[in-house]
Design a protein around this motif. Structure first.
Motif, PDB file in Angstrom:
ATOM      1  N   GLU A 103       0.878  -1.300   0.022  1.00 10.45           N
ATOM      2  CA  GLU A 103       0.115   0.050  -0.127  1.00 10.45           C
ATOM      3  C   GLU A 103       0.751   1.233  -0.036  1.00 10.45           C
ATOM      4  O   GLU A 103       0.654   2.391  -0.631  1.00 10.45           O
ATOM      5  N   VAL A 104       1.920   1.070   0.757  1.00  9.67           N
ATOM      6  CA  VAL A 104       2.902   2.386   0.611  1.00  9.67           C
ATOM      7  C   VAL A 104       3.502   2.535  -0.549  1.00  9.67           C
ATOM      8  O   VAL A 104       3.586   3.695  -1.088  1.00  9.67           O
ATOM      9  N   SER A 105       3.947   1.461  -1.182  1.00  4.95           N
ATOM     10  CA  SER A 105       4.506   1.609  -2.489  1.00  4.95           C
ATOM     11  C   SER A 105       3.406   2.163  -3.488  1.00  4.95           C
ATOM     12  O   SER A 105       3.812   3.166  -4.308  1.00  4.95           O
ATOM     13  N   ARG A 106       2.072   1.475  -3.367  1.00  7.94           N
ATOM     14  CA  ARG A 106       1.331   2.204  -4.556  1.00  7.94           C
ATOM     15  C   ARG A 106       1.105   3.503  -4.151  1.00  7.94           C
ATOM     16  O   ARG A 106       0.749   4.363  -5.124  1.00  7.94           O
ATOM     17  N   ARG A 107       0.805   4.031  -3.020  1.00  8.31           N
ATOM     18  CA  ARG A 107       0.659   5.553  -2.514  1.00  8.31           C
ATOM     19  C   ARG A 107       1.839   6.347  -3.152  1.00  8.31           C
ATOM     20  O   ARG A 107       1.715   7.437  -3.436  1.00  8.31           O
ATOM     21  N   LEU A 108       3.093   5.969  -2.751  1.00  6.78           N
ATOM     22  CA  LEU A 108       4.350   6.461  -3.460  1.00  6.78           C
ATOM     23  C   LEU A 108       4.205   6.746  -4.783  1.00  6.78           C
ATOM     24  O   LEU A 108       4.675   7.946  -5.423  1.00  6.78           O
ATOM     25  N   SER A 109       3.724   5.649  -5.453  1.00 12.22           N
ATOM     26  CA  SER A 109       3.626   5.780  -7.013  1.00 12.22           C
ATOM     27  C   SER A 109       2.754   6.812  -7.471  1.00 12.22           C
ATOM     28  O   SER A 109       2.968   7.548  -8.547  1.00 12.22           O
ATOM     29  N   ALA A 110       1.564   6.731  -6.935  1.00 11.42           N
ATOM     30  CA  ALA A 110       0.479   7.758  -7.211  1.00 11.42           C
ATOM     31  C   ALA A 110       0.916   9.096  -6.691  1.00 11.42           C
ATOM     32  O   ALA A 110       0.755   9.969  -7.658  1.00 11.42           O
ATOM     33  N   TRP A 111       1.781   9.409  -5.912  1.00  7.56           N
ATOM     34  CA  TRP A 111       2.205  10.621  -5.336  1.00  7.56           C
ATOM     35  C   TRP A 111       3.248  11.129  -6.551  1.00  7.56           C
ATOM     36  O   TRP A 111       2.977  12.331  -6.845  1.00  7.56           O
ATOM     37  N   HIS A 112       4.136  10.169  -6.773  1.00  9.64           N
ATOM     38  CA  HIS A 112       4.951  10.491  -8.127  1.00  9.64           C
ATOM     39  C   HIS A 112       4.452  11.008  -9.175  1.00  9.64           C
ATOM     40  O   HIS A 112       4.735  12.068  -9.600  1.00  9.64           O
TER      41      HIS A 112
ATOM     42  N   GLU B 231       1.179  12.191  -9.475  1.00  8.47           N
ATOM     43  CA  GLU B 231       0.515  13.365  -9.370  1.00  8.47           C
ATOM     44  C   GLU B 231       1.676  14.521  -9.441  1.00  8.47           C
ATOM     45  O   GLU B 231       1.243  15.677 -10.214  1.00  8.47           O
ATOM     46  N   TRP B 232       2.498  14.413  -8.912  1.00  7.39           N
ATOM     47  CA  TRP B 232       3.808  15.613  -8.699  1.00  7.39           C
ATOM     48  C   TRP B 232       4.204  15.793 -10.116  1.00  7.39           C
ATOM     49  O   TRP B 232       4.437  16.994 -10.658  1.00  7.39           O
ATOM     50  N   VAL B 233       4.488  14.721 -11.028  1.00  7.93           N
ATOM     51  CA  VAL B 233       5.037  14.859 -12.181  1.00  7.93           C
ATOM     52  C   VAL B 233       4.035  15.838 -13.026  1.00  7.93           C
ATOM     53  O   VAL B 233       4.319  16.461 -13.807  1.00  7.93           O
ATOM     54  N   GLU B 234       2.698  15.368 -12.916  1.00  9.11           N
ATOM     55  CA  GLU B 234       1.669  15.909 -13.663  1.00  9.11           C
ATOM     56  C   GLU B 234       1.511  17.286 -13.417  1.00  9.11           C
ATOM     57  O   GLU B 234       1.168  18.024 -14.174  1.00  9.11           O
ATOM     58  N   ARG B 235       1.516  17.782 -12.090  1.00  6.97           N
ATOM     59  CA  ARG B 235       1.344  19.267 -11.825  1.00  6.97           C
ATOM     60  C   ARG B 235       2.576  20.047 -11.890  1.00  6.97           C
ATOM     61  O   ARG B 235       2.342  21.126 -12.468  1.00  6.97           O
ATOM     62  N   HIS B 236       3.837  19.336 -11.975  1.00  7.97           N
ATOM     63  CA  HIS B 236       4.963  20.291 -12.351  1.00  7.97           C
ATOM     64  C   HIS B 236       5.488  20.255 -13.739  1.00  7.97           C
ATOM     65  O   HIS B 236       6.284  21.165 -14.329  1.00  7.97           O
ATOM     66  N   GLY B 237       5.026  19.048 -14.424  1.00  2.00           N
ATOM     67  CA  GLY B 237       5.635  19.037 -15.897  1.00  2.00           C
ATOM     68  C   GLY B 237       6.855  18.439 -16.064  1.00  2.00           C
ATOM     69  O   GLY B 237       7.436  18.381 -17.196  1.00  2.00           O
ATOM     70  N   PHE B 238       7.807  18.057 -15.177  1.00  2.47           N
ATOM     71  CA  PHE B 238       8.905  17.486 -15.087  1.00  2.47           C
ATOM     72  C   PHE B 238       9.035  16.678 -14.166  1.00  2.47           C
ATOM     73  O   PHE B 238       8.367  16.405 -13.166  1.00  2.47           O
ATOM     74  N   ASP B 239      10.191  15.773 -14.058  1.00  2.00           N
ATOM     75  CA  ASP B 239      10.617  14.663 -13.208  1.00  2.00           C
ATOM     76  C   ASP B 239      11.674  14.956 -12.475  1.00  2.00           C
ATOM     77  O   ASP B 239      12.007  16.239 -12.533  1.00  2.00           O
ATOM     78  N   LEU B 240      12.004  14.378 -11.233  1.00  2.00           N
ATOM     79  CA  LEU B 240      12.746  15.010 -10.021  1.00  2.00           C
ATOM     80  C   LEU B 240      14.026  15.257 -10.895  1.00  2.00           C
ATOM     81  O   LEU B 240      14.726  15.928 -10.172  1.00  2.00           O
ATOM     82  N   ASP B 241      14.494  13.971 -11.723  1.00  2.00           N
ATOM     83  CA  ASP B 241      15.947  14.226 -12.312  1.00  2.00           C
ATOM     84  C   ASP B 241      15.933  15.207 -13.340  1.00  2.00           C
ATOM     85  O   ASP B 241      17.155  15.332 -13.858  1.00  2.00           O
ATOM     86  N   ASP B 242      15.228  15.859 -13.764  1.00  2.00           N
ATOM     87  CA  ASP B 242      15.277  16.890 -14.959  1.00  2.00           C
ATOM     88  C   ASP B 242      15.941  18.201 -14.327  1.00  2.00           C
ATOM     89  O   ASP B 242      15.838  18.700 -13.186  1.00  2.00           O
ATOM     90  N   ASP B 243      16.474  18.720 -15.091  1.00  2.00           N
ATOM     91  CA  ASP B 243      17.230  20.009 -14.829  1.00  2.00           C
ATOM     92  C   ASP B 243      15.920  21.397 -14.418  1.00  2.00           C
ATOM     93  O   ASP B 243      16.335  22.183 -13.657  1.00  2.00           O
ATOM     94  N   ALA B 244      14.952  21.019 -14.777  1.00  2.00           N
ATOM     95  CA  ALA B 244      13.835  21.949 -14.450  1.00  2.00           C
ATOM     96  C   ALA B 244      13.426  21.863 -13.169  1.00  2.00           C
ATOM     97  O   ALA B 244      12.693  22.922 -12.493  1.00  2.00           O
ATOM     98  N   ALA B 245      13.684  20.925 -12.283  1.00  2.00           N
ATOM     99  CA  ALA B 245      13.252  20.813 -11.071  1.00  2.00           C
ATOM    100  C   ALA B 245      14.001  21.651 -10.046  1.00  2.00           C
ATOM    101  O   ALA B 245      15.135  21.438  -9.936  1.00  2.00           O
TER     102      ALA B 245
ATOM    103  N   GLY C 172       6.169  15.261   0.685  1.00  2.00           N
ATOM    104  CA  GLY C 172       4.889  14.127   0.358  1.00  2.00           C
ATOM    105  C   GLY C 172       5.225  12.726   0.710  1.00  2.00           C
ATOM    106  O   GLY C 172       4.562  11.963   1.295  1.00  2.00           O
ATOM    107  N   ALA C 173       6.524  12.396   0.052  1.00  2.00           N
ATOM    108  CA  ALA C 173       6.835  11.115   0.130  1.00  2.00           C
ATOM    109  C   ALA C 173       7.230  10.678   1.679  1.00  2.00           C
ATOM    110  O   ALA C 173       6.898   9.354   2.038  1.00  2.00           O
ATOM    111  N   ARG C 174       7.880  11.432   2.283  1.00  2.00           N
ATOM    112  CA  ARG C 174       8.215  11.113   3.839  1.00  2.00           C
ATOM    113  C   ARG C 174       6.749  11.036   4.876  1.00  2.00           C
ATOM    114  O   ARG C 174       6.713   9.948   5.373  1.00  2.00           O
ATOM    115  N   GLU C 175       5.847  11.580   4.308  1.00  2.00           N
ATOM    116  CA  GLU C 175       4.569  11.637   5.081  1.00  2.00           C
ATOM    117  C   GLU C 175       3.965  10.394   4.690  1.00  2.00           C
ATOM    118  O   GLU C 175       3.339   9.724   5.589  1.00  2.00           O
TER     119      GLU C 175
END
Length: 73
Positions: free
Chosen positions: A10-19, A21-35, A46-49
């Motif tokens: 369940e934690v893994s599923r929620r982390l995947s959903a959070w990731h 959602e975050w990518v959709e909201r910001h339009g880039f991924d964590l390792d992109d230069d735009a982050a 959010g992930a820690r929570e």
């Protein structure tokens, strides 16, 4: 044969959903230069929570603070 812990799944599923959602909201991924540091910090909070950690410190609730030795030199 081992089965996956349902709570961990369940934690893994929620982390995947959070990731997603975050990518959709910001339009880039964590390792992109735009982050920006602020956007990455938002993701990490959010992930820690989701993982049951303190969103700001990343420590388990009730954990004693870690004391660090000063480096001599």
């Amino acid at each position: 044969m081992s089965t996956e812990d349902p709570e961990r799944a369940e934690v893994s599923r929620r982390l995947s959903a959070w990731h997603y959602e975050w990518v959709e909201r910001h339009g880039f991924d964590l390792d992109d230069d735009a982050a920006t540091p602020e956007a990455v910090a938002e993701y990490e909070r959010g992930a820690r929570e989701i993982m049951g950690l303190d969103p700001e410190t990343g420590l388990r609730p009730g954990a004693a603070p870690v004391r660090r030795r000063r480096r001599e030199g």
